[in-house]
Enzyme design. Structure first.
Site, PDB file in Angstrom:
ATOM      1  N   ARG A  47     123.416 106.385 -30.899  1.00 11.29           N
ATOM      2  CA  ARG A  47     122.904 107.905 -30.667  1.00 11.29           C
ATOM      3  C   ARG A  47     122.140 108.239 -29.418  1.00 11.29           C
ATOM      4  O   ARG A  47     120.721 108.692 -29.884  1.00 11.29           O
ATOM      5  CB  ARG A  47     122.090 108.262 -32.232  1.00 11.29           C
ATOM      6  N   LYS A 187     139.469  81.577 -32.824  1.00 10.88           N
ATOM      7  CA  LYS A 187     139.821  80.148 -31.762  1.00 10.88           C
ATOM      8  C   LYS A 187     140.844  79.536 -31.830  1.00 10.88           C
ATOM      9  O   LYS A 187     141.536  79.795 -32.928  1.00 10.88           O
ATOM     10  CB  LYS A 187     138.400  79.344 -31.695  1.00 10.88           C
ATOM     11  N   GLU A 221     124.231  73.707 -31.387  1.00  7.11           N
ATOM     12  CA  GLU A 221     123.928  74.408 -30.013  1.00  7.11           C
ATOM     13  C   GLU A 221     122.821  73.571 -29.075  1.00  7.11           C
ATOM     14  O   GLU A 221     121.727  73.234 -29.682  1.00  7.11           O
ATOM     15  CB  GLU A 221     123.315  75.262 -30.499  1.00  7.11           C
ATOM     16  N   HIS A 245     130.787  79.882 -40.745  1.00  6.53           N
ATOM     17  CA  HIS A 245     132.201  79.215 -39.978  1.00  6.53           C
ATOM     18  C   HIS A 245     131.995  77.824 -40.618  1.00  6.53           C
ATOM     19  O   HIS A 245     133.350  77.169 -40.181  1.00  6.53           O
ATOM     20  CB  HIS A 245     131.271  79.147 -38.406  1.00  6.53           C
TER      21      HIS A 245
HETATM   22  N1  NAP Z   1     125.304  89.696 -31.237  1.00  6.57           N
HETATM   23  C1  NAP Z   1     126.461  88.831 -31.843  1.00  6.57           C
HETATM   24  O1  NAP Z   1     126.230  88.267 -30.908  1.00  6.57           O
HETATM   25  C2  NAP Z   1     127.265  89.147 -33.394  1.00  6.57           C
HETATM   26  C3  NAP Z   1     127.911  88.056 -33.911  1.00  6.57           C
HETATM   27  C4  NAP Z   1     128.037  87.762 -35.125  1.00  6.57           C
HETATM   28  C5  NAP Z   1     127.925  89.499 -36.034  1.00  6.57           C
HETATM   29  N2  NAP Z   1     126.312  90.203 -35.348  1.00  6.57           N
HETATM   30  C6  NAP Z   1     126.679  91.138 -36.279  1.00  6.57           C
HETATM   31  O2  NAP Z   1     126.974  92.244 -35.819  1.00  6.57           O
HETATM   32  C7  NAP Z   1     126.263  93.919 -35.943  1.00  6.57           C
HETATM   33  C8  NAP Z   1     125.931  94.203 -34.423  1.00  6.57           C
HETATM   34  O3  NAP Z   1     125.264  92.877 -33.992  1.00  6.57           O
HETATM   35  P1  NAP Z   1     124.176  93.900 -32.359  1.00  6.57           P
HETATM   36  O4  NAP Z   1     123.981  91.712 -32.328  1.00  6.57           O
HETATM   37  O5  NAP Z   1     125.285  94.192 -31.715  1.00  6.57           O
HETATM   38  O6  NAP Z   1     122.640  94.274 -32.872  1.00  6.57           O
HETATM   39  P2  NAP Z   1     122.208  95.317 -32.186  1.00  6.57           P
HETATM   40  O7  NAP Z   1     122.103  94.828 -29.894  1.00  6.57           O
HETATM   41  O8  NAP Z   1     120.991  95.440 -32.636  1.00  6.57           O
HETATM   42  O9  NAP Z   1     122.798  96.206 -32.237  1.00  6.57           O
HETATM   43  C9  NAP Z   1     123.400  97.189 -33.112  1.00  6.57           C
HETATM   44  C10 NAP Z   1     123.962  98.771 -32.546  1.00  6.57           C
HETATM   45  O10 NAP Z   1     123.690  99.674 -33.867  1.00  6.57           O
HETATM   46  C11 NAP Z   1     123.095 100.826 -33.247  1.00  6.57           C
HETATM   47  N3  NAP Z   1     122.012 101.522 -34.506  1.00  6.57           N
HETATM   48  C12 NAP Z   1     121.239 101.346 -34.573  1.00  6.57           C
HETATM   49  N4  NAP Z   1     120.430 101.097 -35.722  1.00  6.57           N
HETATM   50  C13 NAP Z   1     121.843 103.309 -35.585  1.00  6.57           C
HETATM   51  C14 NAP Z   1     121.631 103.914 -36.962  1.00  6.57           C
HETATM   52  N5  NAP Z   1     121.111 104.417 -37.389  1.00  6.57           N
HETATM   53  N6  NAP Z   1     122.639 105.417 -36.023  1.00  6.57           N
HETATM   54  C15 NAP Z   1     123.151 104.872 -34.834  1.00  6.57           C
HETATM   55  N7  NAP Z   1     123.407 103.866 -34.524  1.00  6.57           N
HETATM   56  C16 NAP Z   1     122.572 102.747 -34.670  1.00  6.57           C
HETATM   57  C17 NAP Z   1     122.849 101.087 -32.377  1.00  6.57           C
HETATM   58  O11 NAP Z   1     123.214 101.414 -31.680  1.00  6.57           O
HETATM   59  P3  NAP Z   1     122.348 103.016 -31.065  1.00  6.57           P
HETATM   60  O12 NAP Z   1     121.146 102.149 -30.393  1.00  6.57           O
HETATM   61  O13 NAP Z   1     122.783 103.214 -29.401  1.00  6.57           O
HETATM   62  O14 NAP Z   1     122.723 104.174 -31.099  1.00  6.57           O
HETATM   63  C18 NAP Z   1     123.004  99.727 -31.425  1.00  6.57           C
HETATM   64  O15 NAP Z   1     124.626  99.794 -30.738  1.00  6.57           O
HETATM   65  C19 NAP Z   1     125.363  93.564 -36.973  1.00  6.57           C
HETATM   66  O16 NAP Z   1     125.831  93.492 -38.368  1.00  6.57           O
HETATM   67  C20 NAP Z   1     124.904  91.721 -36.364  1.00  6.57           C
HETATM   68  O17 NAP Z   1     124.827  90.867 -37.459  1.00  6.57           O
HETATM   69  C21 NAP Z   1     126.131  90.428 -34.490  1.00  6.57           C
END
Ligand code: NAP
Length: 500
Positions: A47, A187, A221, A245
């Site tokens: 967005r 993995k 970790e 995990h």
């Molecule tokens: N990061 C990790 O290593 C990791 C590992 C395992 C699981 N996860 C899971 O993966 C998911 C994403 O994690 P993340 O760390 O990447 O989160 P993040 O950095 O907060 O990114 C979230 C994404 O969601 C989008 N978003 C949020 N609210 C939105 C809305 N209302 N409309 C449209 N887009 C929206 C944002 O896009 P815009 O701001 O561009 O709109 C952003 O790109 C989560 O469920 C998390 O629990 C993450």
């Protein structure tokens, strides 16, 4: 690996952390390895008014991207990427996504498979999946145009919310189209657990309580929560790692041999063993579980009374004839001395019974043990610690190690876990994804522990940053007359450079 069918990969949250650190580098690696299908397309959802070139810049700035040195691949990825600007919580903006998918299909001259990757906050899942389930986006005809959904954890915050999430999703798409990601399962070293166990009669025949006294699963970790307070506070080590995990690793280490290596058979055996894993009895929670926090956590998060555990240890049992009497110890923590994930299977004279006799006769004869360690990361490999006669005139024995180290395997090229996740999602292979029943079984194991920890008089221990963890976790295992193994052994340590 075989070539894939044409697919449109739709990444919700393409500007997020997961996309930057894992998904974009994984796509880069798949393209570099020539594994993406000819007409493959990526649609990113954001967005923020983002352009494809911004996303490719993000890839180049990521740790993996900095090492990547291939402008052709980045150029190609930029060409096949389009961005749809939309607010996920506003229903009417989905028409734009539908139009973009139709445009790509019109260009291809036929319907394409659709793979939706939900890399967005879990709070948006209900809205997004509700809209995706509508006809114009949810095109599905077996073998012609198949839509699949890649879902990131957390799969609920407890048993009740997980049940609701799973049943809502299943109602919308059907279990066979839902791919719940547990990237540990993708993995290479984790995939090898079943091959190693079931291809080697030497170990396979002795894989039970007559020969094995206990199993230890460790995931430590060295980093802390790295500023991710909003994500971690209230989540904690038990929900973040044990529930997903680490119980999956334990299941792979203890499940029965599946009839075939087909996904359905593997999941059947995994679900059976997870259903047989038992948490401690309520009255033994204080003796058989430990929750702890690293010393600087409260200051770092600014939450002076936080009870969130950054360390968890638990003793589990398995209610099957093969594993009766064999304690299974799991521990995980942040801000510890080193980063290690491994499973250690301990072969002991007398198997599980040796633990009770060892305690009864603490001063008795030394018990002989062999440690088999499956090292998941880093220094991936398998090591067996053995005793041999010390060479020479002496009769004494000495400890030695037989090992297989992935770094020495000829032609071994590690396929990154997220590349594997995307690849298997595209070809519709569910082997390395968690089923709804597995997720629920894992919650049934962890929830009684979390409930006990909610009690106001349950102790929260503290440990120094960079230490091996709280003393209480050492005491937990020592009550059985044994000790953690990881802290005193090495697996596949890279050789020191020699100066000649
Ligand atoms: N990061 C990790 O290593 C990791 C590992 C395992 C699981 N996860 C899971 O993966 C998911 C994403 O994690 P993340 O760390 O990447 O989160 P993040 O950095 O907060 O990114 C979230 C994404 O969601 C989008 N978003 C949020 N609210 C939105 C809305 N209302 N409309 C449209 N887009 C929206 C944002 O896009 P815009 O701001 O561009 O709109 C952003 O790109 C989560 O469920 C998390 O629990 C993450």
């Amino acid at each position: 690996m075989k070539k894939l069918k044409n697919t449109i990969l739709v990444i919700f949250g393409i500007t997020g952390d997961l996309s930057k650190r894992k998904l974009l580098p994984a796509l880069y690696n798949l393209e570099r390895a020539g594994l993406l299908p000819e007409g493959f397309r990526i649609v990113g959802v954001s967005r923020k008014g983002t352009e494809p070139r911004d996303i490719i810049r993000m890839l180049k700035q990521s740790e993996a991207g900095k090492q990547a040195d291939c402008p052709d691949i980045c150029e190609k990825l930029e060409k096949i990427l389009s961005i749809v600007d939309m607010k996920l919580d506003e229903g009417d903006t989905y028409a734009g996504l539908s139009r973009e998918l139709s445009r790509i299909e019109a260009e291809a001259g036929r319907p394409l498979n659709r793979l939706f990757y939900l890399a967005i906050p879990a709070s948006l899942f209900p809205k997004v999946t509700e809209r995706l389930a509508e006809a114009d986006l949810n095109m599905h005809e077996n073998g012609i145009c198949e839509s699949r959904y890649l879902i990131e954890k957390p799969f609920g915050a407890d048993l009740a919310s997980a049940k609701k999430l799973i049943s809502d999703l299943n109602e919308r798409f059907g279990e066979e189209r839902i791919f719940r990601i547990d990237h540990y399962l993708a993995k290479e070293t984790v995939q090898n657990i079943l091959s190693f166990r079931f291809s080697n009669p030497l170990f396979n025949g002795a894989w039970n309580n007559r020969h094995i006294s206990h199993i230890m699963v460790t995931a430590s970790e060295s980093i802390g929560i790295e500023g991710r307070t909003a994500f971690y506070e209230g989540m904690g080590a038990m929900r973040d790692l044990v529930q997903s995990h680490l119980l999956q690793l334990l299941a792979l280490a203890t499940m029965e041999k599946p009839k075939t290596m087909e996904a359905a058979e593997i999941h059947r055996e995994k679900e059976k063993i997870l259903a047989a894993i038992r948490p401690p009895e309520p009255e033994r929670m204080k003796e058989e579980t430990v929750r702890a926090q690293y010393r600087t956590y409260r200051k770092e998060t600014g939450i002076a009374d936080s009870l969130t555990e950054t360390y968890a240890a638990v003793r589990l049992s398995i209610d099957t004839p093969e594993w009766k009497g064999v304690p299974m110890f799991i521990r995980t923590g942040k801000a510890l001395k080193e980063k290690v994930t491994e499973i250690t299977v301990v072969f002991t004279e007398g198997g599980a019974e040796s633990l009770t006799s060892a305690r009864a006769d603490a001063a008795g004869a030394e018990i002989k043990r062999n440690y088999l360690t499956l090292r998941i990361q880093p220094n991936e490999g398998i090591a067996v610690d053995l005793d041999i006669k010390k060479p020479g005139l002496d009769e004494a024995t000495q400890a030695v190690q037989l090992d297989f180290c992935y770094r020495d395997a000829p032609g071994f090229e590690q396929i990154d876990a997220y590349a594997r996740v995307l690849y298997d999602g595209m070809r519709g292979d569910r082997t390395l994804f968690a089923t709804g029943d597995e997720v629920l079984a894992c919650w049934r194991i962890t929830e009684p522990v979390l409930r006990a920890w909610d009690s106001p008089d349950f102790p929260l221990h503290f440990y120094d940053n960079g230490s091996a963890g709280p003393e209480a976790a050492d005491e937990l295992i020592q009550k059985t007359g044994i000790a953690w193994f990881t802290d005193s052994h090495q697996v596949c340590t890279p050789p020191k450079p020699s100066f000649r």
